[in-house]
Design an enzyme around this catalytic site. Structure first.
Site, short mmCIF file in Angstrom:
data_model
loop_
_atom_site.label_atom_id
_atom_site.label_comp_id
_atom_site.label_asym_id
_atom_site.label_seq_id
_atom_site.Cartn_x
_atom_site.Cartn_y
_atom_site.Cartn_z
N CYS A 33 0.84 -1.19 0.00
CA CYS A 33 0.00 0.00 0.00
C CYS A 33 0.88 1.24 0.00
O CYS A 33 2.08 1.18 0.26
CB CYS A 33 -0.86 0.03 1.25
SG CYS A 33 -2.00 -1.35 1.36
N ASP A 76 14.75 -11.21 -14.68
CA ASP A 76 13.49 -10.83 -14.02
C ASP A 76 13.76 -10.70 -12.52
O ASP A 76 14.81 -11.11 -12.02
CB ASP A 76 12.42 -11.90 -14.30
CG ASP A 76 11.00 -11.36 -14.12
OD1 ASP A 76 10.85 -10.20 -13.67
OD2 ASP A 76 10.05 -12.10 -14.42
N CYS A 85 5.23 -14.95 4.20
CA CYS A 85 5.73 -13.80 4.96
C CYS A 85 4.64 -13.21 5.83
O CYS A 85 3.49 -13.11 5.43
CB CYS A 85 6.22 -12.78 3.95
SG CYS A 85 6.28 -11.11 4.55
N CYS A 121 15.16 -7.39 6.34
CA CYS A 121 14.46 -8.66 6.51
C CYS A 121 14.65 -9.43 5.20
O CYS A 121 14.46 -8.89 4.12
CB CYS A 121 12.97 -8.42 6.75
SG CYS A 121 12.04 -9.96 6.77
S1 SF4 Z 1 11.80 -9.66 2.99
FE1 SF4 Z 1 10.70 -10.04 4.92
S2 SF4 Z 1 9.04 -8.55 4.92
FE2 SF4 Z 1 9.82 -8.64 2.81
S3 SF4 Z 1 8.55 -10.13 1.74
FE3 SF4 Z 1 10.34 -11.24 2.55
S4 SF4 Z 1 9.73 -12.02 4.62
FE4 SF4 Z 1 8.26 -10.43 3.99
#
Ligand code: SF4
Length: 483
Positions: A13, A364, A401, A452
């Site tokens: 978003c 890609d 996730c 992350c």
């Molecule tokens: S990096 Fe972390 S927050 Fe981003 S999609 Fe992957 S698990 Fe989710």
């Protein structure tokens, strides 16, 4: 890459807020939402203040579809506004879940726009319901707005309410709140999963998910909102800011997919140009997975920058491989099965004159289920490509996730079920190479944040978004906690 839902990796978003001296905040917010359209196309909304009241207009669809001239004119002239583009994950795609949410409470009203996913929303909703609070929507964002209002009454100010609410939340949240006096409160979760930045000009201040919206609306980028920071904007300036949201989770950080796929290449996030990050990914891919080929082609749109990097590093010429039809709306339909199967070519057609007889490095950003990659490769071969060597600028996407994708089951992720070699065979390439996690981090090393990367590496906590349950592996046994 995503083509009309066939490879459904969540787009994020978008939030925007503005507090300026002139009463044109609604129109500026409209422009900002257009600039941020890539982060969500399911619905959008704008809220403004006037005479200590909040006026909000929203609807389902693209910004240009929802905000006709007549609809924009329903918003009174205002010096303060917030806006939102929605991509639905939590709560589903319903008009009730379109933001901003306006929440009225005993002593005032607020409007709230949220980007992220709140992991403990169900638990918080149950708590609030016990206190007699009713909901119209089903999303985690409504819980957030209600929680801020609930604590604002108890603590006597929206800012204090927002701090207390934010410290009760677990998950990802970049939030802007419009108060009925026209001030704006913006905050970012302490892990900094989702981006949020501020900009200024001679008229005042704006806060946005990405800096491309600040550029488009004539604001100069000032800085990123720090993870855990809450900022109050009044009279066109920062009135107050503090690092007050403290519930950081170990091992988390900015979602690295912001650089790979979600954000616009002309944005800067946490000190790093998204374009530069993707270009670096391509260069590193060329070092990690070299191959003899005649041309390099990127899959539009988010494979293009990495393809340019691959070409630069390898010395293989960069060539346009596809023509993209930019005029197909989000909601086109296929009257027959054959047309459904041709969907990829309707949107993305190989440029036969460039690729015929060529050995192609095809770059890609990700492979989710593998179905779109398979169709693209088949289309290239039908157009005469001799060999296709696919290179992917993110590591194998193996895990669902908590905070950023709407893949509800790992079963749907091809890299969770097959080896790289098997995936290559399935999608029809001569070879397949993914960037390593170290390579991806290296490509983003100029970012000021940690990242992350759990959808590549996995986590001991596996979260099923659809069930809103947290499955925790402990002592080799799994137990389910409702949250
Ligand atoms: S990096 Fe972390 S927050 Fe981003 S999609 Fe992957 S698990 Fe989710």
């Amino acid at each position: 890459m995503k083509i009309n839902g066939s490879e459904k990796l969540r787009e994020e978003c978008a939030v925007f807020g503005i507090n300026i001296k002139e009463v044109e905040a609604g129109g500026v917010t409209y422009n900002a939402l257009l600039a941020l359209q890539h982060r969500g196309q399911e619905g959008c909304g704008i809220a403004v203040t006037s005479d200590n009241r909040i006026f909000c207009q929203k609807g389902r669809g693209l910004v240009g579809e929802v905000f006709t001239g007549e609809k924009l004119a329903l918003l009174p002239p205002s010096a303060s506004a917030i806006g939102h583009n929605r991509y639905s994950t939590s709560g589903g795609d319903s008009i009730y879940n379109t933001q901003p949410f306006v929440t009225e409470y005993l002593t005032g009203r607020i409007a709230t726009s949220h980007n992220g996913n709140i992991v403990n929303a169900k638990e918080l909703r149950t708590e609030l319901k016990k206190n007699g609070i009713k909901y119209e929507a089903t999303s985690d964002s409504e819980v957030l707005s209600t929680l801020i209002a609930y604590y604002a009454v108890q603590l006597g100010s929206v800012k204090k309410g927002a701090i207390k609410a934010a410290n009760s939340l677990k998950g990802a949240f970049s939030v802007v709140v419009l108060c009925d006096d026209g001030s704006i409160i913006a905050f970012r979760d302490p892990d900094g999963f989702r981006p949020l930045c501020i900009g200024n000009n001679s008229k005042g201040m704006a806060v946005a998910s990405e800096s491309c919206a600040l550029d488009s609306c004539g604001f100069s980028f000032l800085r990123d909102v720090e993870p855990g920071e809450i900022i109050e904007i009044k009279d066109g300036k920062i009135a107050d800011s503090e690092l007050a949201i403290l519930n950081k989770t170990k091992g988390n950080g900015l979602c690295i997919f912001e650089y790979v796929y979600f954000a616009r290449p002309d944005s800067f996030i946490d000190g790093l140009s998204v374009y530069e990050a993707r270009y670096n990914m391509g260069k590193i891919l060329a070092k990690e997975h070299p191959v003899e080929a005649d041309i390099v082609c990127g899959v539009p749109d988010s494979g293009l920058e990495a393809a340019a990097g691959y070409a630069e590093e390898s010395g293989i010429p960069l060539v346009q491989g596809f023509v993209k039809n930019r005029y197909i709306g989000r909601s086109f339909i296929y009257p027959s099965q054959t047309q459904r199967e041709n969907a990829v070519r309707l949107k993305l057609n190989p440029l036969a004159s460039n690729i015929k007889g060529k050995r192609i490095v095809l770059v890609d950003d990700s492979i989710v289920r593998g179905t779109t990659s398979e169709k693209i490769i088949r289309a290239l071969k039908m157009a005469g490509a001799k060999e296709i060597h696919m290179r992917i600028s993110s590591p194998p996407f193996c895990h669902t996730c908590l905070y950023g994708t709407d893949i509800d089951s790992e079963e749907n992720l091809i890299a969770n079920k097959m080896t790289t070699h098997e995936i290559g065979k399935k999608i029809g390439t001569e070879s397949l190479g993914y960037i390593s996690i170290e390579g991806l981090k290296e490509a983003c090393h100029k970012s000021t944040r940690t990242f992350c990367t759990k959808c590549f590496t996995g986590d001991e906590n596996h979260y099923d978004i659809k069930k809103n349950e947290l499955e925790v592996e402990k002592d080799g046994r799994k137990s389910i906690f409702s949250s």
